[in-house]
Design an enzyme around this catalytic site. Structure first.
Site, PDB file in Angstrom:
ATOM      1  N   ASP A 131       0.831  -1.206   0.000  1.00  0.00           N
ATOM      2  CA  ASP A 131       0.000   0.000   0.000  1.00  0.00           C
ATOM      3  C   ASP A 131       0.864   1.254   0.000  1.00  0.00           C
ATOM      4  O   ASP A 131       0.481   2.287  -0.547  1.00  0.00           O
ATOM      5  CB  ASP A 131      -0.915  -0.018   1.229  1.00  0.00           C
ATOM      6  CG  ASP A 131      -2.091   0.933   1.096  1.00  0.00           C
ATOM      7  OD1 ASP A 131      -2.484   1.217  -0.039  1.00  0.00           O
ATOM      8  OD2 ASP A 131      -2.611   1.379   2.122  1.00  0.00           O
ATOM      9  N   HIS A 157      -7.264  -0.766   9.329  1.00  0.00           N
ATOM     10  CA  HIS A 157      -6.304  -0.209   8.374  1.00  0.00           C
ATOM     11  C   HIS A 157      -6.624   1.282   8.298  1.00  0.00           C
ATOM     12  O   HIS A 157      -7.684   1.664   7.800  1.00  0.00           O
ATOM     13  CB  HIS A 157      -6.479  -0.883   7.011  1.00  0.00           C
ATOM     14  CG  HIS A 157      -5.634  -0.317   5.926  1.00  0.00           C
ATOM     15  ND1 HIS A 157      -4.470  -0.920   5.492  1.00  0.00           N
ATOM     16  CD2 HIS A 157      -5.787   0.797   5.167  1.00  0.00           C
ATOM     17  CE1 HIS A 157      -3.941  -0.196   4.511  1.00  0.00           C
ATOM     18  NE2 HIS A 157      -4.721   0.850   4.301  1.00  0.00           N
ATOM     19  N   HIS A 160      -5.598   5.482   7.640  1.00  0.00           N
ATOM     20  CA  HIS A 160      -4.786   6.501   6.982  1.00  0.00           C
ATOM     21  C   HIS A 160      -4.769   7.755   7.845  1.00  0.00           C
ATOM     22  O   HIS A 160      -5.639   7.959   8.686  1.00  0.00           O
ATOM     23  CB  HIS A 160      -5.330   6.793   5.585  1.00  0.00           C
ATOM     24  CG  HIS A 160      -5.014   5.712   4.592  1.00  0.00           C
ATOM     25  ND1 HIS A 160      -4.253   5.926   3.467  1.00  0.00           N
ATOM     26  CD2 HIS A 160      -5.337   4.398   4.575  1.00  0.00           C
ATOM     27  CE1 HIS A 160      -4.135   4.796   2.793  1.00  0.00           C
ATOM     28  NE2 HIS A 160      -4.786   3.850   3.446  1.00  0.00           N
ATOM     29  N   CYS A 188      -3.977   5.475  -2.021  1.00  0.00           N
ATOM     30  CA  CYS A 188      -4.519   4.703  -3.128  1.00  0.00           C
ATOM     31  C   CYS A 188      -4.542   5.550  -4.395  1.00  0.00           C
ATOM     32  O   CYS A 188      -5.089   6.661  -4.391  1.00  0.00           O
ATOM     33  CB  CYS A 188      -5.933   4.224  -2.796  1.00  0.00           C
ATOM     34  SG  CYS A 188      -6.749   3.372  -4.157  1.00  0.00           S
TER      35      CYS A 188
END
Length: 328
Positions: free
Chosen positions: A26, A217, A219, A250
Site C-alpha cells: 500500500d 487499516h 490513513h 490509493c
C-alpha cells in the site's frame, strides 16, 4: 531528556498487538519513483531487523495498472526468505491468486470497496461484481490451504459517495467471512474517520463479526490515525496495519494520503502498555532507508523527536567511548 530504551524482556508478559507493515504494498503502489527489487529487498531486511513480524509485501495486480508491482514475485521471494517474518500479498482475483501461489505466497488478501463508485473507479466493476470476485478468490485460496484476509475499503467514507452506511459494511463483512476470510480488516481508505466514528462502526460490527478476527487499516490524512487506532484498541482490536514513514495512498482514491506511520502506532502502543516486539530505532533506520530509496523526506509525527533521541544517544555513546579510551 527522555531516553529510548529497548523493549524489555518483561514486555512479553504484556498483551500483544500485531502490527502489519504495508509500506511495500500500500505504501509504494502510489509512488512516482520506481524502486528496484534490490532496494525493496533491503527495505524488507530493515523491517525484519526492527522486529516487524508481519508485512504485506506485494500485490499481484496488472503491472500496467500499478507499475510498482511489476516485480511482485521477486519481492515475495525476498520476503519469504526472511522467515519467520509473515509475508502476505494482495490477490484481487483468481488470476492474481494463481500468480501469488506460484510465487510461494501462503497468505493473501482481497480488497472489496464498500461502494459502487469506488469499485468502478478502482477495478471497473460494480459492487455486486467485486463482491462475487472477492468471494470466489477467498474460497479458492482456502481450498488451497492459504491464510486469508478480507479488506473492507472506504468503510467509513467514500471519496465519491460520502459516508458509507454501517449496515452495508456489516453485510459485506459477513459475506467475506462466510467466503472464508480468516480476518476482516476495516479500512479508513481516505483517512476521513474520527475516534467516535471508529467506535460507532466497530460497535455495530462486533456483535456479528468476532473481535479477534477484526483489524483496522487507517490513513492519517487528517492527523487522526493514532487516535483512531487507540479508539479501536479500547474496544479490543489487536491487529493493525501501518506503514513505515507514513507511506501510502490509493492511486484510485482522491484524497487518500499516507497510512498511519508504523513508528507513531508502535510508540503509542508501547507507551499504552502493549507489546509489539518492534524497535523504534529499527523503524527509524527503515524510514531512513525508505527516504534514500524514494529521494524525499519521510516520517511520522514522532520522527523528529525520535531522531533527536537517537542523535543524543549516539553522542553519549561517543563521549563514553572516548572517556574509556582515555582512561586506558
Amino acid at each position: 531528556m527522555t531516553t529510548i530504551r529497548p523493549v524489555p524482556a518483561s514486555a512479553r508478559a504484556r498483551e500483544r498487538v500485531v502490527v502489519t507493515d504495508v509500506a511495500l504494498r500500500d505504501g509504494r503502489q502510489n509512488q512516482p519513483c520506481y524502486v528496484a527489487t534490490a532496494g525493496k529487498a533491503a527495505f524488507l531486511r530493515a523491517l525484519a531487523a526492527a522486529g516487524v513480524s508481519s508485512v504485506e509485501a506485494a500485490s499481484f495486480v496488472s503491472p500496467k495498472a500499478v507499475p510498482q508491482m511489476a516485480d511482485a514475485a521477486e519481492v515475495m521471494a525476498e520476503a519469504l526468505a526472511l522467515a519467520p517474518l509473515r509475508a502476505s500479498a494482495l490477490a484481487p482475483n483468481l488470476k492474481g491468486l494463481e500468480r501469488a501461489i506460484a510465487a510461494g505466497t501462503r497468505e493473501i488478501a482481497v480488497v472489496l470497496s464498500c461502494t459502487d463508485t469506488m469499485n468502478l473507479k478502482n477495478i471497473n466493476m460494480s459492487l455486486a461484481e467485486a463482491s462475487r470476485v472477492s468471494c470466489e478468490t477467498l474460497r479458492a485460496a482456502k481450498a488451497r490451504g492459504l491464510t486469508t484476509r478480507g479488506y473492507l475499503a472506504v468503510a467509513f467514507e467514500c471519496p465519491f459517495e460520502g459516508a458509507t452506511p454501517a449496515e452495508r459494511v456489516l453485510e459485506l463483512g459477513r459475506v467475506l467471512l462466510d467466503a472464508g476470510a480468516d480476518e476482516i480488516v476495516v479500512a479508513d481508505t481516505i483517512g476521513a474517520a474520527g475516534p467516535a466514528g471508529v467506535q460507532q462502526l466497530l460497535r455495530r460490527l462486533m456483535p456479528h463479526l468476532p473481535i479477534d478476527r477484526l483489524g483496522l487499516h487507517l490513513h492519517d490524512t487528517r492527523g487522526m490515525g493514532v487516535a483512531n487506532a487507540y479508539a479501536g484498541l479500547e474496544l479490543g482490536i489487536r491487529r493493525f496495519d501501518a506503514s513505515v514513514g507514513g507511506l501510502g495512498g490509493c492511486p484510485f482514491a482522491p484524497g487518500a494520503s499516507g497510512n498511519v506511520a508504523t513508528e507513531d502506532l508502535v510508540l503509542m502502543l508501547e507507551q499504552s502498555g502493549y507489546s509489539t516486539g518492534i524497535s523504534l530505532p529499527g523503524l527509524a533506520a527503515a524510514a531512513d532507508l525508505a527516504e534514500e530509496l524514494l529521494g524525499r523526506p519521510l516520517g511520522g509525527h514522532c520522527m523528529p523527536w525520535l531522531r533527536r533521541q537517537l542523535g543524543a544517544s549516539a553522542q553519549r555513546a561517543s563521549v563514553d567511548a572516548t572517556a574509556g579510551s582515555t582512561s586506558r
